[in-house]
Motif scaffolding. Structure first.
Motif, PDB file in Angstrom:
ATOM      1  N   GLY A   9      14.426   6.700  43.426  1.00 38.28           N
ATOM      2  CA  GLY A   9      15.595   7.530  43.697  1.00 38.28           C
ATOM      3  C   GLY A   9      16.821   7.056  42.956  1.00 38.28           C
ATOM      4  N   GLU A  10      17.749   7.992  42.740  1.00 38.81           N
ATOM      5  CA  GLU A  10      19.021   7.699  42.083  1.00 38.81           C
ATOM      6  C   GLU A  10      20.140   8.407  42.841  1.00 38.81           C
ATOM      7  N   ALA A  11      21.323   7.806  42.802  1.00 45.86           N
ATOM      8  CA  ALA A  11      22.502   8.438  43.406  1.00 45.86           C
ATOM      9  C   ALA A  11      23.722   8.069  42.593  1.00 45.86           C
ATOM     10  N   ALA A  12      24.728   8.973  42.607  1.00 47.77           N
ATOM     11  CA  ALA A  12      25.934   8.758  41.815  1.00 47.77           C
ATOM     12  C   ALA A  12      27.149   8.410  42.667  1.00 47.77           C
ATOM     13  N   ASP A  13      27.008   8.483  43.996  1.00 46.75           N
ATOM     14  CA  ASP A  13      28.149   8.184  44.854  1.00 46.75           C
ATOM     15  C   ASP A  13      27.676   7.668  46.206  1.00 46.75           C
ATOM     16  N   ALA A  14      28.626   7.339  47.070  1.00 47.98           N
ATOM     17  CA  ALA A  14      28.306   6.759  48.368  1.00 47.98           C
ATOM     18  C   ALA A  14      27.493   7.714  49.238  1.00 47.98           C
ATOM     19  N   ALA A  15      27.889   8.987  49.256  1.00 49.13           N
ATOM     20  CA  ALA A  15      27.175   9.969  50.079  1.00 49.13           C
ATOM     21  C   ALA A  15      25.726  10.100  49.632  1.00 49.13           C
ATOM     22  N   GLY A  16      25.508  10.135  48.320  1.00 42.83           N
ATOM     23  CA  GLY A  16      24.147  10.226  47.801  1.00 42.83           C
ATOM     24  C   GLY A  16      23.332   9.000  48.138  1.00 42.83           C
ATOM     25  N   ALA A  17      23.972   7.835  48.120  1.00 39.58           N
ATOM     26  CA  ALA A  17      23.269   6.596  48.455  1.00 39.58           C
ATOM     27  C   ALA A  17      22.806   6.606  49.911  1.00 39.58           C
ATOM     28  N   LEU A  18      23.693   7.025  50.810  1.00 37.05           N
ATOM     29  CA  LEU A  18      23.343   7.065  52.224  1.00 37.05           C
ATOM     30  C   LEU A  18      22.234   8.072  52.493  1.00 37.05           C
TER      31      LEU A  18
ATOM     32  N   MET B 237      18.570   3.437  42.605  1.00 43.65           N
ATOM     33  CA  MET B 237      19.712   2.913  41.880  1.00 43.65           C
ATOM     34  C   MET B 237      20.939   3.776  42.159  1.00 43.65           C
ATOM     35  N   VAL B 238      22.069   3.116  42.455  1.00 46.07           N
ATOM     36  CA  VAL B 238      23.298   3.836  42.757  1.00 46.07           C
ATOM     37  C   VAL B 238      24.372   3.418  41.765  1.00 46.07           C
ATOM     38  N   ASP B 239      24.763   4.351  40.909  1.00 49.19           N
ATOM     39  CA  ASP B 239      25.793   4.099  39.893  1.00 49.19           C
ATOM     40  C   ASP B 239      26.360   5.447  39.488  1.00 49.19           C
ATOM     41  N   ASP B 240      27.678   5.526  39.312  1.00 53.86           N
ATOM     42  CA  ASP B 240      28.283   6.820  39.003  1.00 53.86           C
ATOM     43  C   ASP B 240      28.288   7.146  37.510  1.00 53.86           C
ATOM     44  N   HIS B 241      27.707   6.292  36.685  1.00 52.80           N
ATOM     45  CA  HIS B 241      27.621   6.559  35.251  1.00 52.80           C
ATOM     46  C   HIS B 241      26.202   6.990  34.883  1.00 52.80           C
ATOM     47  N   PRO B 242      25.996   8.271  34.540  1.00 46.36           N
ATOM     48  CA  PRO B 242      24.652   8.770  34.235  1.00 46.36           C
ATOM     49  C   PRO B 242      23.957   8.001  33.114  1.00 46.36           C
ATOM     50  N   ILE B 243      24.707   7.581  32.114  1.00 49.10           N
ATOM     51  CA  ILE B 243      24.097   6.870  30.991  1.00 49.10           C
ATOM     52  C   ILE B 243      23.573   5.511  31.441  1.00 49.10           C
ATOM     53  N   VAL B 244      24.326   4.846  32.295  1.00 43.63           N
ATOM     54  CA  VAL B 244      23.873   3.545  32.812  1.00 43.63           C
ATOM     55  C   VAL B 244      22.607   3.727  33.624  1.00 43.63           C
TER      56      VAL B 244
END
Length: 204
Positions: A26-35, A1-8
Motif C-alpha cells: 500500500g501507498e499513501a500521500a497524507d495522514a488520512a490515507g495512512a490511517l 509507504m507514506v510520503d507526499d512526493h509521488p516520485i519518491v
C-alpha cells in the motif's frame, strides 16, 4: 509507504519490488490515507515521512501504534536525526532513516523491523546514549514535540499567524509557546532562536 512526493514513492516502491522477501502492499500521500491504509489491512512495517499534508508524521506515531500495536514504524525523512529521532523512538518508532541513507541500509532496516527487531544506525545509537548523560544533553532535548515544531518554524522566520494556521492553534497559544521557548532556552528574541537552531543543526 507514506510520503507526499509521488516520485519518491515510485522510486522506492520500484526498488523494493526487486527484493524477493519484501512486498509493498500500500501507498499513501497524507495522514488520512495512512490511517485508512492501516485500518484496511495488517501491515508489518510502515515507512512514514514526517512532513505530511493534514497532520505531521510526528503527531501520528501514537495514533498509528494505538490502531496497529504490532506494526513497526520506520521513519523515512529528510529531517536531520538530531531534530526528531530520539523523540520518535521514545514514542515507539522502531527506526529512523534520513532520505540520504544508502539503499542497503534501508533494506537492512525493513528486514530488521519485519523480523521484530529495531534498527539503530551508529549515529542514532549515539544520540540515544547522550540522553543518559546530563552534561551532554542539549537544551532543546527537553522541549515537547509541539514546542520543537514551533521553534523550527519561528527559526525559519514563519509569522505567528501562519504557524497558528498550520498547527491548528490560536495565535495566542503560539505566542505562549514562543515565550516558553525563550525562557527554556534562555534566549531573548526570534533572531536568537534562528541562531540557536542553526548552531545546533536543527534546520535543513
Amino acid at each position: 509507504m507514506v510520503d507526499d512526493h509521488p516520485i519518491v514513492r515510485a522510486g522506492i516502491v520500484d526498488f523494493l519490488s526487486q527484493e524477493n522477501d519484501i512486498r509493498v502492499v500500500g501507498e499513501a500521500a497524507d495522514a488520512a490515507g495512512a490511517l485508512e491504509m492501516v485500518r484496511a489491512q495488517r501491515l508489518n512495517v510502515l515507512m512514514l515521512d514526517l512532513d505530511l499534508p493534514g497532520r505531521s508524521g510526528l503527531d501520528m506515531i501514537t495514533m498509528l501504534r494505538s490502531k496497529a500495536p504490532d506494526m513497526a514504524v520506520l521513519i523515512f525523512t529528510g529531517y536531520p536525526a538530531e531534530r526528531y529521532a530520539v523523540k520518535l523512538l521514545q514514542q515507539g518508532a522502531k527506526a529512523y532513516l534520513q532520505k540520504t541513507c544508502e539503499l542497503a541500509e534501508l533494506l537492512a532496516a525493513i528486514r530488521s523491523l519485519g523480523a521484530g527487531r529495531r534498527h539503530l544506525s551508529p549515529g542514532i545509537a549515539e544520540l540515544l546514549a547522550l540522553q543518559f548523560d546530563p552534561q551532554a544533553r542539549q537544551p532543546h532535548a527537553g522541549l515537547t514535540d509541539r514546542e520543537l515544531q514551533v521553534l523550527l518554524k519561528l527559526a525559519r522566520g514563519v509569522r505567528t499567524e501562519k504557524i497558528a494556521d498550520h498547527l491548528a492553534l490560536s495565535v495566542k497559544t503560539v505566542s505562549t509557546y514562543r515565550s516558553r521557548l525563550l525562557s527554556k532556552l534562555e534566549l531573548g528574541s526570534n533572531n536568537d532562536l534562528t541562531y540557536y537552531a542553526l548552531k545546533h543543526q536543527l534546520l535543513e
